[in-house]
Design a protein around this motif. Structure first.
Motif, short mmCIF file in Angstrom:
data_model
loop_
_atom_site.label_atom_id
_atom_site.label_comp_id
_atom_site.label_asym_id
_atom_site.label_seq_id
_atom_site.Cartn_x
_atom_site.Cartn_y
_atom_site.Cartn_z
N UNK A 1 78.76 -42.07 1.07
CA UNK A 1 79.96 -42.15 1.89
C UNK A 1 79.64 -42.44 3.34
N UNK A 2 78.59 -41.80 3.86
CA UNK A 2 78.17 -42.08 5.23
C UNK A 2 77.74 -43.52 5.41
N UNK A 3 77.03 -44.06 4.42
CA UNK A 3 76.63 -45.47 4.48
C UNK A 3 77.87 -46.37 4.52
N UNK A 4 78.85 -46.06 3.69
CA UNK A 4 80.06 -46.89 3.63
C UNK A 4 80.84 -46.83 4.94
N UNK A 5 80.91 -45.67 5.55
CA UNK A 5 81.56 -45.57 6.86
C UNK A 5 80.81 -46.39 7.90
N UNK A 6 79.48 -46.36 7.85
CA UNK A 6 78.69 -47.15 8.77
C UNK A 6 78.91 -48.63 8.61
N UNK A 7 79.03 -49.09 7.37
CA UNK A 7 79.31 -50.51 7.13
C UNK A 7 80.67 -50.91 7.69
N UNK A 8 81.66 -50.07 7.49
CA UNK A 8 82.99 -50.34 8.06
C UNK A 8 82.89 -50.51 9.58
N UNK B 1 88.01 -39.16 4.89
CA UNK B 1 88.69 -37.87 5.12
C UNK B 1 87.69 -36.76 5.43
N UNK B 2 86.39 -37.14 5.53
CA UNK B 2 85.31 -36.18 5.83
C UNK B 2 85.29 -35.03 4.84
N UNK B 3 85.48 -35.35 3.54
CA UNK B 3 85.53 -34.33 2.49
C UNK B 3 84.62 -34.70 1.33
N UNK B 4 84.06 -33.68 0.69
CA UNK B 4 83.39 -33.83 -0.60
C UNK B 4 83.93 -32.74 -1.52
N UNK B 5 84.40 -33.13 -2.69
CA UNK B 5 84.84 -32.17 -3.71
C UNK B 5 83.75 -32.07 -4.76
N UNK B 6 83.36 -30.85 -5.10
CA UNK B 6 82.28 -30.62 -6.04
C UNK B 6 82.75 -29.79 -7.22
N UNK B 7 82.30 -30.15 -8.41
CA UNK B 7 82.59 -29.34 -9.59
C UNK B 7 81.89 -27.99 -9.51
N UNK B 8 80.86 -27.90 -8.69
CA UNK B 8 80.10 -26.66 -8.62
C UNK B 8 80.58 -25.68 -7.58
N UNK B 9 81.18 -26.17 -6.50
CA UNK B 9 81.47 -25.23 -5.41
C UNK B 9 82.76 -25.51 -4.67
N UNK B 10 83.58 -26.40 -5.16
CA UNK B 10 84.87 -26.61 -4.52
C UNK B 10 84.86 -27.74 -3.54
N UNK B 11 85.07 -27.44 -2.26
CA UNK B 11 85.35 -28.47 -1.28
C UNK B 11 84.54 -28.22 -0.02
N UNK B 12 84.00 -29.28 0.57
CA UNK B 12 83.30 -29.14 1.84
C UNK B 12 83.96 -30.04 2.87
N UNK B 13 84.27 -29.46 4.01
CA UNK B 13 84.78 -30.22 5.15
C UNK B 13 83.80 -29.95 6.30
N UNK B 14 83.10 -31.01 6.71
CA UNK B 14 82.03 -30.79 7.68
C UNK B 14 80.92 -29.98 7.02
N UNK B 15 80.59 -28.84 7.59
CA UNK B 15 79.56 -27.98 7.01
C UNK B 15 80.14 -26.75 6.34
N UNK B 16 81.46 -26.67 6.22
CA UNK B 16 82.10 -25.46 5.71
C UNK B 16 82.58 -25.68 4.28
N UNK C 1 83.23 -37.84 -3.15
CA UNK C 1 83.27 -37.90 -1.69
C UNK C 1 84.48 -38.73 -1.26
N UNK C 2 85.19 -38.22 -0.26
CA UNK C 2 86.28 -38.93 0.39
C UNK C 2 85.84 -39.15 1.83
N UNK C 3 85.00 -40.16 2.05
CA UNK C 3 84.31 -40.27 3.35
C UNK C 3 85.25 -40.41 4.54
N UNK D 1 77.88 -37.78 -0.72
CA UNK D 1 78.11 -37.68 0.72
C UNK D 1 77.28 -38.71 1.48
N UNK D 2 76.03 -38.89 1.08
CA UNK D 2 75.17 -39.86 1.76
C UNK D 2 75.70 -41.28 1.58
#
Length: 255
Positions: free
Chosen positions: A16-23, A119-134, A115-117, A13-14
């Motif tokens: 991904x945030x850097x890559x969005x900032x570069x864009x 699309x504001x998503x992170x998919x994790x093998x441990x806990x599924x999917x995060x969109x924002x803080x949810x 991370x799909x930056x 996720x971090x």
């Protein structure tokens, strides 16, 4: 969620945030410069975070020279700092990703995040999917949508195996960039099948496959054999990811 899965998700996720900032800062007037900066800076961030958090582990990254150390290491992080570099450099495209996976000797893939930056998503093998803080789990991987199966394929080079699957299943092609984005589409229920052959490496699929397996999807080579990581040969040229109900039909069509 396991500490390694938390770390994988946080680092992806971090980056991904850097890559969005570069864009945002560099824009798209010089896509070659943007892509090169993205590859380099995302790798530097991920490598630094992993060295700090897990100093005893080895790292295999697309953007670093391979090291013989990983072949004897107990744990190896397999990283693609920017999967879908071509799409990253195109304004408006969201089908690019960041891959962070962990391989352990005697076990295989034990953690992973995609991370799909854009699309504001992170998919994790441990806990599924995060969109924002949810956090939420993706749809049950054992289910498939009604109607014709959707098959994600390369934007530019759909393999012959995918064409055979499309014909056999009377499927609908969904062209998309980035292996991570394609496998994420199957995990999230936006497609039922992904077939690839030719031209991939271990870092292209390790994290997405970790997520897909954790979600209960089928993942294998196109001949049905297991996907094996941290091998001396960096190439891992083919794979199938699909809902379990279609695995037999997909592998049969390829064969």
């Amino acid at each position: 969620m396991d500490d390694d899965d938390l770390l994988a998700a946080a680092v992806a996720q971090e980056a991904g945030g850097l890559l969005l900032g570069l864009r945002a800062s560099l824009g798209f007037d010089d896509p070659t410069r943007l892509r090169a900066a993205g590859d380099r800076q995302a790798h530097e961030l991920i490598a630094g975070r992993l060295a700090e958090a897990r100093p005893g582990d080895a790292v295999l990254s697309e953007e670093a020279a391979d090291s013989a150390e990983r072949l004897t290491a107990r744990r190896v992080w397999i990283v693609d700092p920017l999967d879908g570099t071509r799409e990253y450099g195109e304004s408006g495209r969201a089908d690019w990703a960041v891959h962070v996976a962990l391989w352990e000797r005697g076990v295989g893939l034990v953690a992973g995040a995609v991370a799909l930056p854009a699309q504001a998503l992170v998919l994790s093998a441990g806990s599924g999917e995060v969109a924002g803080d949810e956090w939420r789990l993706p749809r049950s991987a054992g289910q498939r949508s009604p109607g014709a199966p959707r098959v994600v394929v390369s934007r530019t080079r759909p393999p012959a195996e995918a064409e055979r699957v499309l014909r056999a299943l009377d499927g609908v092609p969904l062209p998309m960039g980035s292996a991570g984005a394609k496998i994420a589409a199957v995990v999230r229920g936006e497609a039922e099948v992904y077939v690839h052959s030719g031209g991939q490496y271990q870092w292209d699929s390790a994290a997405p496959v970790a997520v897909a397996l954790a979600a209960g999807l089928h993942a294998s080579r196109v001949d049905g054999s297991p996907l094996v990581y941290n091998e001396p040969d960096l190439r891992l040229p083919d794979l199938v990811v699909c809902v379990p109900a279609l695995a037999e039909a997909v592998l049969g069509a390829i064969a």
